[in-house]
Write a protein that holds these residues in place. Structure first.
Motif, PDB file in Angstrom:
ATOM      1  N   GLU A  20       4.031   0.450  -9.452  1.00 32.15           N
ATOM      2  CA  GLU A  20       3.379  -0.540 -10.327  1.00 32.15           C
ATOM      3  C   GLU A  20       4.406  -1.266 -11.195  1.00 32.15           C
ATOM      4  OE1 GLU A  20       0.092  -2.302 -12.693  1.00 32.15           O
ATOM      5  OE2 GLU A  20       0.045  -1.298 -10.764  1.00 32.15           O
ATOM      6  N   ARG A  22      -5.609  -4.811  -7.675  1.00 31.70           N
ATOM      7  CA  ARG A  22      -5.090  -3.513  -7.237  1.00 31.70           C
ATOM      8  C   ARG A  22      -6.267  -2.570  -7.094  1.00 31.70           C
ATOM      9  NH1 ARG A  22      -2.325  -1.564 -12.808  1.00 31.70           N
ATOM     10  NH2 ARG A  22      -4.283  -1.071 -13.766  1.00 31.70           N
ATOM     11  N   TRP A  26       2.485  12.205  -7.705  1.00 28.94           N
ATOM     12  CA  TRP A  26       1.761  11.021  -7.262  1.00 28.94           C
ATOM     13  C   TRP A  26       1.630  10.024  -8.410  1.00 28.94           C
ATOM     14  CZ3 TRP A  26       0.232   7.836  -3.662  1.00 28.94           C
ATOM     15  CH2 TRP A  26      -0.774   6.920  -3.939  1.00 28.94           C
ATOM     16  N   ASN A  30      -0.816   9.170  -0.180  1.00 27.26           N
ATOM     17  CA  ASN A  30      -0.392  10.566  -0.241  1.00 27.26           C
ATOM     18  C   ASN A  30      -1.355  11.415   0.579  1.00 27.26           C
ATOM     19  OD1 ASN A  30       1.162  12.813  -1.118  1.00 27.26           O
ATOM     20  ND2 ASN A  30      -0.281  13.198  -2.774  1.00 27.26           N
ATOM     21  N   SER A  37       0.834  -1.209   0.000  1.00 22.33           N
ATOM     22  CA  SER A  37       0.000   0.000   0.000  1.00 22.33           C
ATOM     23  C   SER A  37       0.863   1.252   0.000  1.00 22.33           C
ATOM     24  CB  SER A  37      -0.900   0.032   1.235  1.00 22.33           C
ATOM     25  OG  SER A  37      -1.776  -1.059   1.220  1.00 22.33           O
ATOM     26  N   GLN A  75      -5.157  10.320  -1.457  1.00 19.78           N
ATOM     27  CA  GLN A  75      -4.825   9.370  -2.518  1.00 19.78           C
ATOM     28  C   GLN A  75      -4.144   8.169  -1.883  1.00 19.78           C
ATOM     29  OE1 GLN A  75      -2.444  12.402  -4.368  1.00 19.78           O
ATOM     30  NE2 GLN A  75      -3.695  12.345  -6.198  1.00 19.78           N
ATOM     31  N   ASN A  76      -4.548   6.982  -2.297  1.00 18.78           N
ATOM     32  CA  ASN A  76      -3.858   5.779  -1.871  1.00 18.78           C
ATOM     33  C   ASN A  76      -4.097   4.681  -2.887  1.00 18.78           C
ATOM     34  OD1 ASN A  76      -6.344   4.339  -1.067  1.00 18.78           O
ATOM     35  ND2 ASN A  76      -6.407   5.852   0.564  1.00 18.78           N
ATOM     36  N   ALA A  77      -3.265   3.656  -2.804  1.00 18.81           N
ATOM     37  CA  ALA A  77      -3.383   2.515  -3.706  1.00 18.81           C
ATOM     38  C   ALA A  77      -2.890   1.274  -2.981  1.00 18.81           C
ATOM     39  CB  ALA A  77      -2.564   2.749  -4.976  1.00 18.81           C
ATOM     40  N   TYR A  97       3.165   6.331  -8.301  1.00 20.15           N
ATOM     41  CA  TYR A  97       2.291   5.182  -8.517  1.00 20.15           C
ATOM     42  C   TYR A  97       2.812   4.324  -9.684  1.00 20.15           C
ATOM     43  CZ  TYR A  97      -1.826   2.462  -9.736  1.00 20.15           C
ATOM     44  OH  TYR A  97      -2.671   1.419 -10.029  1.00 20.15           O
ATOM     45  N   GLN A 106      -7.467   1.608  -5.894  1.00 23.84           N
ATOM     46  CA  GLN A 106      -7.080   3.000  -5.659  1.00 23.84           C
ATOM     47  C   GLN A 106      -8.239   3.719  -4.984  1.00 23.84           C
ATOM     48  OE1 GLN A 106      -7.241   2.088  -9.193  1.00 23.84           O
ATOM     49  NE2 GLN A 106      -5.216   1.187  -9.119  1.00 23.84           N
TER      50      GLN A 106
END
Length: 101
Positions: free
Chosen positions: A32, A45, A24, A14, A11, A55-57, A28, A47
């Motif tokens: 990836e 995946r 960002w 931001n 994970s 923001q997160n992923a 990312y 987001q």
């Protein structure tokens, strides 16, 4: 899943707004890239919703231990390069539940 691989959740975020949208997106994309380069399989995946204030992923991957350490080093290097405090690396303790008879 076999005994020679492990399931890992990775994970990034931001939520502190250290990164502009452009940075960002670059961060990312590099994460990836490294994941695709090392994972045996990507299970999924996710987001954050684009309209959210942060923001997160997250990625769920299958990886061999011999590739895991190299991926961890590369992710730590990217975290430093993008002024991130950390990237979460969570090894799953997977249990398969069978259907009741």
């Amino acid at each position: 899943m076999d005994d020679t691989t492990q399931t890992v959740y990775i994970s990034i975020g931001n939520s502190d707004d250290k990164l502009t949208q452009n940075l960002w997106a670059h961060f990312y994309a590099l994460v990836e890239y490294h994941i695709r380069d090392h994972a045996q399989q990507i299970h999924g995946r996710w987001q954050s919703v684009p309209s959210d204030p942060w923001q997160n992923a997250c990625w769920c991957i299958q990886i061999a231990p011999m590739h895991a350490e190299e991926l961890r080093r590369k992710l730590a290097r990217e975290a430093k390069a993008f002024r991130q405090d950390s990237i979460a690396w969570a090894v799953a303790n997977t249990e398969f539940l069978g259907a009741e008879s």
